[in-house]
Enzyme design. Sequence first.
Site, PDB file in Angstrom:
ATOM      1  N   GLU C  81     -26.798  26.404 -17.266  1.00 42.73           N
ATOM      2  CA  GLU C  81     -25.430  26.202 -17.714  1.00 42.73           C
ATOM      3  C   GLU C  81     -24.847  27.522 -18.193  1.00 42.73           C
ATOM      4  O   GLU C  81     -23.763  27.552 -18.777  1.00 42.73           O
ATOM      5  CB  GLU C  81     -25.351  25.146 -18.802  1.00 42.73           C
ATOM      6  N   CYS C 113     -29.092  20.378 -19.365  1.00 40.31           N
ATOM      7  CA  CYS C 113     -30.484  20.782 -19.469  1.00 40.31           C
ATOM      8  C   CYS C 113     -31.384  20.237 -18.379  1.00 40.31           C
ATOM      9  O   CYS C 113     -32.592  20.493 -18.401  1.00 40.31           O
ATOM     10  CB  CYS C 113     -31.042  20.377 -20.829  1.00 40.31           C
ATOM     11  N   HIS C 235     -37.832  16.480 -22.964  1.00 39.67           N
ATOM     12  CA  HIS C 235     -36.781  17.463 -23.228  1.00 39.67           C
ATOM     13  C   HIS C 235     -36.724  17.715 -24.738  1.00 39.67           C
ATOM     14  O   HIS C 235     -36.857  16.798 -25.537  1.00 39.67           O
ATOM     15  CB  HIS C 235     -35.428  16.981 -22.724  1.00 39.67           C
TER      16      HIS C 235
END
Lengths: 133, 389, 350
Positions: C81, C113, C235
């Site tokens: 990103e 992500c 994550h």
Amino acid sequence: MAVPRFWREVSSRYNLIGTKCGSCGTVDFPPRVVCPKCGRRSVGRMQKLKLAGKGTVVSFTIIHDAPEAFELMKPYVLAIVELDEGARVTSQIIDVENEQVKIGMRVESAFRKLGSEGEAGVIHYGYKFRPEM
Amino acid sequence: MREVAVIGVGETQFGELWDKSFRDLGIEAGLRAVQDAGITTENIDAVYVGNMSAGRLIDQEHVSALVADYSGLSDMHLPTTRVEGGGACGALAILQGWAAVASGLHEIVVVGAAEKMTDVGEVKAMEILTATADQEWESVFGATIPGLFAMMARRHMYEYATTREQIASVAVKNHRHGALNPNAQFQKEITLESVLKAPRVAEPLGLFDAAPLSDGAAALVLCPLEKARRFQDTPVRILGSGQASDTVALHDRRDLTTMDATVVAGKRAFHAAQKTPADIQLAEVHDNFTITEIMAIEDLRFVKKGQGGPATEEGQTTLGSRIAVNTSGGLKARGMPVGATGVAQAVEIVRQLRGEGGKRQVQNAEIGLTHTLGGTGATAVVHLFGRVN
Amino acid sequence: MAGIVSYGAYVPRFRIQPKEIGRVWGVDGEAMGKNLNIRAKSVPGPDEDVITISVEAARAAMKRVPGVSPSDIGAIYVGSESHPYAVKPTATIVAEAIEAGPVMTAADFEFACKAGTAAMQTCMGLTVANMAKYGMAIGSDTSQGAPGDALEYSASAGGAAFLIGNVGVAASINHTVSYTTDTPDFWRREGQAYPSHGGRFTGEPAYFKHVANCAQLLFKRANSGPQDYQYAVFHQPNGKFPLRVGKMLGFDEKQMDTGLLVREIGNTYSGAIMVGLCAIFDVAKPGDRIFAVGYGSGAGSDAFDITVTEEMDALHKAKVRTMRSMVEDFKVIDYSTYAKYRGKIKMREG
């Protein structure tokens, strides 16, 4: 910097592509058309060679007065590195405290940003050196 | 080839000359030289102009025609040539002018050199100067001219145990000389301490190890020796010259502590003049940085390789000792309008040989030498001048 | 099924600590750090960006497999990103820098992500379909948090590269499933310097919903339970969420410890579970099974059931820095240096 001017050198700047003289075996970086030792004999006999990127610091300085393009890096170490293949290059030493750089230190190449033509321009990448792993 | 003499010299003040344009400087130095020679503009056969970077410093190319034009020579339609070779362009212009007269191509030639460095601001001027290094393989990676000379200094210290103090003593000596030169940019002595404590530029070099980027111009008038006495009571002869080149990138040089171009140019000049270093009483060498003078006096064989530091520290190159180096104050104190330096050095030697050295006169000055570099040593030019008795 | 033939990672050396960030904004930074279970985050140097990080990671991956020719890489995809260019793909520069191409395809991905894991799935598809012999999937970021915002304590820099293929697989991807919805928990509009987020909305309806649902899908697809895996990595936007969701799913801290790098280097965004996997691969033995679930805001999760093969031992022989050695080789900087490096200080124009 003019776009094609940098683009032309990318394979040497990214991948340390130099030449080896087909006549005497001397390695040059960047690539040469004519070997400084062999002259005309070498024309057409220069072979592309990828250098491993490992070498030794021959001399260095810590630059405090930097051009605008390197403002964020200063003070930075500029060094002449003799690559194991024999050719020498000039670049920065990174990932180490400036005061710890010494003549004779072993280094290896890393891929870093060299600069850009302002906020809107093309970004230039190339080799810098860090202490050998 | 005929013998060639210098019959006129002229120079401007060196410094930050806000009121003077590039043209002003060129004209001023040229007119002074012409007046000193006692010739009229009609006598001039050709003009050679040394200039490193007017194109980037003042956006002006084609400066040879420009200087001749504004010196009032346009109606004469003289051959005018701009000579460039990094910082050596002034010395190269002298060599071109010498060749023109020696070969019989021209009779009376004006050799001038000028540089206007302060219009663009210091940072920009430094960047422009860096163009005399290898742009693609040095500058792009963060090299600066001070940085490149600093690496030579560090290697010199590593190989010969040259000390920081010895290197700094060059600046102290040259300021002492400059204080005696009314045309010098800096006419104040400095202490060793101030050099060592000056802001760091590229370690081990600091601000006081570096010559300033200045405005200025200088000029010579050359003519065949056989005609010289018509114009000058004290003509000075060009005894011999040598020019040499080397790799542009410092990392491609054979030895970081030796300028092979200086060594070869020096040998060629001494050979042409049939002289040796022992015959020299005074020299103007390229001290764009303190370390450069140390290497120069070694490479010109005034001292042994590696001994440049101790020799300077011991005063062997100061006014009054066996060889007076940079009595003008050198680039360091007299100023460094880069392209003009080679001619300014010649002006000092000629004045000294004529006995016009004033407070900084070298006693028994018979033969003098100028040494000028381009880039970090990719070009070197050496001229030997001798008094005509 | 395809798998990971080689892996490589890169984390920049600089670190800034929560206490220092808090000091500047007048809050108890140390408490913030404890709250997030983050001790430091990585900061890229002024000469680093997603392109340099991606190249270093890709080169490390290639160094482990000297027998693989870069010209056999049929595709390179880089998810981030914080690509340096909005238009001009990171992937082509990576290709040049590892001497891959020109006979290949490439593109850059974005999905907060999980852009890196999306790239992994795409490479798997290409190799399974025999459209490419190898594909390289990279997740790499130099993410920014707005000054003074909670994200400033965690948004960090790092990246990992996986060479995906059918032959010489060192970590077999047995199954992969995904769970995707339109959930605006965290976003950045074009042209904005910093992202925006929905505060507590980023928790339960976003992170937890997608990671948990996706994990359950994977258990079902693989017909497995938490006890079947030696390692788990989720994550890691902070050091709390992954531990909580892991425990909810039945994993214990021991399984999650190796991959939980966020505590030491912060959230490397697109690189997050990928760098975690690299840390696991550095120490995993043949037969070890790994449960990995990523998450990208906007929102979605990609999950992977991985088994390490005998080929992994050969990859360890290469002279390449381990994840642990990169995590532990660091230099702490202060906020002003951090602000300078991250371009948060308005420099003069032109």
